[in-house]
Design an enzyme around this catalytic site. Structure first.
Site, mmCIF file in Angstrom:
data_model
loop_
_atom_site.group_PDB
_atom_site.id
_atom_site.type_symbol
_atom_site.label_atom_id
_atom_site.label_comp_id
_atom_site.label_asym_id
_atom_site.label_seq_id
_atom_site.Cartn_x
_atom_site.Cartn_y
_atom_site.Cartn_z
ATOM 1 N N HIS A 116 0.828 -1.196 0.000
ATOM 2 C CA HIS A 116 0.000 0.000 0.000
ATOM 3 C C HIS A 116 0.871 1.257 0.000
ATOM 4 C CE1 HIS A 116 -3.791 -2.179 1.634
ATOM 5 N NE2 HIS A 116 -3.764 -2.135 0.325
ATOM 6 N N CYS A 171 3.684 -12.258 3.266
ATOM 7 C CA CYS A 171 4.561 -12.099 4.428
ATOM 8 C C CYS A 171 4.536 -13.381 5.270
ATOM 9 C CB CYS A 171 4.098 -10.912 5.279
ATOM 10 S SG CYS A 171 4.975 -10.743 6.837
ATOM 11 N N HIS A 214 -9.997 -5.648 4.921
ATOM 12 C CA HIS A 214 -8.575 -5.652 4.546
ATOM 13 C C HIS A 214 -8.226 -6.980 3.877
ATOM 14 C CE1 HIS A 214 -4.193 -5.479 4.907
ATOM 15 N NE2 HIS A 214 -4.334 -4.167 5.071
ATOM 16 N N GLU A 230 -5.684 -8.848 4.042
ATOM 17 C CA GLU A 230 -5.092 -9.825 4.956
ATOM 18 C C GLU A 230 -6.168 -10.582 5.727
ATOM 19 O OE1 GLU A 230 -2.001 -8.361 7.569
ATOM 20 O OE2 GLU A 230 -2.433 -9.916 9.052
ATOM 21 N N THR A 241 -1.892 -8.752 11.413
ATOM 22 C CA THR A 241 -0.511 -8.470 11.825
ATOM 23 C C THR A 241 -0.282 -6.996 12.143
ATOM 24 O OG1 THR A 241 0.125 -8.245 9.502
ATOM 25 C CG2 THR A 241 0.476 -10.395 10.535
ATOM 26 N N CYS A 301 2.498 -8.536 14.224
ATOM 27 C CA CYS A 301 3.896 -8.603 13.806
ATOM 28 C C CYS A 301 4.778 -7.833 14.793
ATOM 29 C CB CYS A 301 4.025 -8.017 12.401
ATOM 30 S SG CYS A 301 5.717 -7.853 11.824
#
Length: 695
Positions: free
Chosen positions: A39, A94, A121, A123, A165, A193
């Site tokens: 992004h 990732c 989103h 993810e 994350t 993360c």
């Protein structure tokens, strides 16, 4: 003083993915990414300039290209599609996201999964696709409480919780506390993360020790937005995508500035911002000694020269305007009447002055001008600013544009306060956005506020008239920032409300297919999006909506139901005349002889497809005149046979077929009634009941 956060910039996963794309490009490979690789519009634009294409689905991959799966990951179905196709792809998801996929996919069937994150989103969409049971997404403790209150999750034997994350660490701790208190059987996996957690901790600490925070990163980047929210709790915070946007921010009142950046922000952009901030500090020192009044960075050279001071020692523009309408020889703002027009200049008679007044074409208007006649006519009278007095030539060099800008600025300020919608012409495309002119004032509209899709060129706006609102002002520099997007959103919302008020169940409406998913098609019906479930697209069973419709198709749909509160609309597409049972009623009455294809065999008979969507039962007693032990003795799946329709029950949607009715009947005999024969009616009744269940 400017302080840069140590963890600003690319995280491990982003760095890995970006380097992978650049390496493939440098090797001469043709590359496309499934959605933007990260992004960050600047980096994505750089990749596009190197030939990297962006596609929205695996099927869009051009021949000979390698597909890169982006860092956020994708739905399981997309990976399955890639594996089943002959397309070459590289999964750059990732590793920390893949870890979450592994956690949820290894749970036992029926496990309920709670996901902390943004439900829209990429993810989170990917994580949900790997869940083996129900999944719920919450973005804060309030949404989590609502989920827990409205769903009997305590009754679930298996319950787990993971997080996006880039989820807010502070919000996660609140939600974790609630779960541990209310649901002791919930297994909680902390999947934020480490890089995200470190950035948020550092940003929080830094923001407490500075006067203002500058957060650099994409406005669509989840981790960047979380950093902004963390900093906002402690200091004034501005989110920018490029160094150009920094010029729209007045930092003169701040002594200590903190800078951080999202995990998808390239280091080159961070360096540009820091360099720009250093230059601005130097400019402020000059201003303090020379008292220079600056204009917007987007103003042209003529504007700057006039506003700073005239060449013969005349006052600044602000001072001139204070003197406006004073009709004496000392006035710097004068009134003039047009007496002659040439292709490049306009000559005016200046009130109270002996010199001839001349307005150059560039000083007529803030908007591009091809011919002076498009702006003024002989006899027009208006106020003008003296740019320069040339005694040798006996002329006054004048500007109409500056007066228009000053007067228009007051309108801009008033429009900001009243939130008035303005109209203006897009006169140019500049780095980071477009320039819109309204009443002579140049208003900067950042690319992110134009309302255009991220990948669309801004040139499509040049020369058009747009509606916008002023969202920010910098009076010291006479800078104005506008948003076309906010007006478009408001108008779309009003359009939606008006349309929703007219909706009725059963009404027919025309719309355009906007997008397809595995479970249906979304249709724009004029400002509102409705969904046609896959089961409503066809009377026959289909695997994907693309078998029936494509994006961009104009379709007629029926409003099946809608929810005023959630704004969800369910649409129907199937037409009653296409209902196979209606076709059967019309074209295949009892007694019709037709071809039928055997689709399955059971102990009591065979099912055969009469027309698409309808299967009829050939009872074992209707297969042949002689007694047979099993249908498989004389029929096989896939075989096409001649049948006669001997019965139709439209209430139960049942069709009875016969093969033997079309066969020559053997000579009748009267056999003795055996015990086995006596029981046959009961067997047929049981078979009839079973066929009903099967159908």
């Amino acid at each position: 003083m400017v302080t840069l956060a140590k963890t600003a910039g690319f995280c491990f996963g982003v760095d890995r993915a970006v380097n992978l794309v650049y390496e493939l490009v440098e090797k001469g490979e043709k590359v496309c990414t499934l959605g933007p690789i990260i992004h960050n519009s600047q980096l994505v634009s750089d990749l596009e300039s190197k030939g990297v294409k962006i596609i929205n689905s695996i099927s869009e991959c051009p021949e000979g290209y390698t597909v890169i799966i982006r860092t956020h990951g994708v739905e399981k179905e997309v990976i399955d599609e890639a594996n089943n196709s002959k397309i070459k792809y590289v999964n750059a998801t990732c590793p920390f996201v893949l870890k979450i996929h592994k956690i949820v996919s290894e749970q036992e069937q029926g496990t309920v999964t709670l996901i902390a994150g943004d439900k829209n989103h990429p993810e989170v969409l990917g994580i949900r696709s790997y869940c083996k049971g129900e999944s719920f997404v919450f973005k804060n403790e309030e949404e989590l409480k609502n989920i827990l209150e409205n769903n009997k999750l305590c009754e679930k034997i298996s319950l787990i919780c993971v997080s996006q994350t880039t989820f807010s660490l502070k919000e996660w701790k609140k939600c974790e506390k609630i779960l541990k208190k209310l649901y002791t059987n919930c297994r909680i996996y902390s999947t934020i993360c480490n890089a995200t957690a470190d950035r948020q901790d550092e940003a929080e600490t830094l923001s407490k020790n500075v006067d203002v925070m500058i957060v650099i990163g994409g406005r669509h980047s989840s981790n960047t937005c979380k950093l902004r929210d963390v900093c906002l709790a402690n200091a004034d915070t501005f989110l920018i995508e490029t160094a150009d946007e920094l010029r729209q921010i007045d930092l003169s009142s701040y002594k200590n500035v903190g800078v951080t950046a999202g995990a998808s922000t390239p280091s080159v952009i961070i360096k540009e911002v820091l360099k720009s901030m250093s230059e601005e500090i130097i400019e402020k020192e000059v201003e303090a000694t020379d008292v220079v009044v600056e204009t917007a960075d987007t103003a042209d050279k003529a504007d700057k020269a006039a506003v700073k001071a005239s060449a013969d020692g005349e006052a600044t523009f602000e001072e001139m305007l204070e003197e406006s309408f004073r009709e004496d020889e000392n006035s710097k703002v004068v009134k003039g009447t047009v007496v002659n027009i040439t292709p490049t200049e306009v000559f005016v008679e200046v009130y109270g002055r002996k010199q001839t007044g001349v307005i150059a074409l560039d000083d007529l208007s803030s908007e591009p001008v091809d011919k002076p006649e498009d702006v003024v006519a002989i006899g027009d009278t208006f106020n003008l600013v003296i740019l320069k007095t040339d005694d040798n030539e006996g002329v006054l060099k004048l500007s109409k544009k500056l007066v228009d800008q000053y007067q228009g600025w007051e309108d801009i300020v008033a429009a900001k306060e009243s939130e008035e919608v303005l109209e203006g012409n897009v006169v140019s495309v500049v780095r980071g956005g477009v320039i819109v002119v309204t009443n002579g004032v140049r208003v900067f509209v950042p690319a992110s506020l134009t309302g255009l899709p991220r990948n669309q060129e801004l040139d499509v706006l040049k020369g058009t008239t747009v509606r916008y609102k002023v969202v920010d002002l910098k009076p010291a520099r006479r800078n104005a920032v506008g948003s076309i997007k906010v007006v478009a959103n408001e108008e779309r919302k009003a359009q939606q409300e008006a349309l929703f008020a007219t909706l009725e169940e059963g009404m027919k409406i025309t719309g355009t297919v906007k997008s397809l998913t595995s479970y249906g098609a979304f249709v724009d019906i004029g400002g509102l999006d409705g969904m046609i479930h896959i089961s409503e697209l066809s009377w026959n069973r289909i695997k994907h909506p693309s078998e029936i419709v494509n994006v961009g198709d104009v379709v007629e749909v029926t409003v099946k139901k809608f929810d005023q509160e959630t704004k969800k609309i369910s649409l129907g597409f199937k037409k009653i005349e296409d209902n196979p049972w209606e076709i059967l009623k019309r074209d295949y009455p009892v007694g019709t002889v037709c071809k039928a294809k055997i689709v399955s065999l059971v102990s009591f008979g065979a099912f055969a497809s009469v027309i698409p969507g309808i299967e009829g039962l050939i009872h074992i007693s209707q297969i042949a005149w002689q007694r047979i032990n099993t249908p498989a003795d004389v029929l096989k799946v896939g075989e096409e046979v001649d049948v006669k329709i001997i019965g139709i029950d439209f209430e139960k949607n049942k069709v009875s077929l016969s093969i033997k009715e079309l066969l020559e009947k053997p000579e009748e005999t009267i056999p003795a009634l055996t015990e086995e024969a006596a029981e046959e009616p009961a067997e047929e009744a049981a078979a009839e009941e079973a066929s009903t269940d099967a159908e």
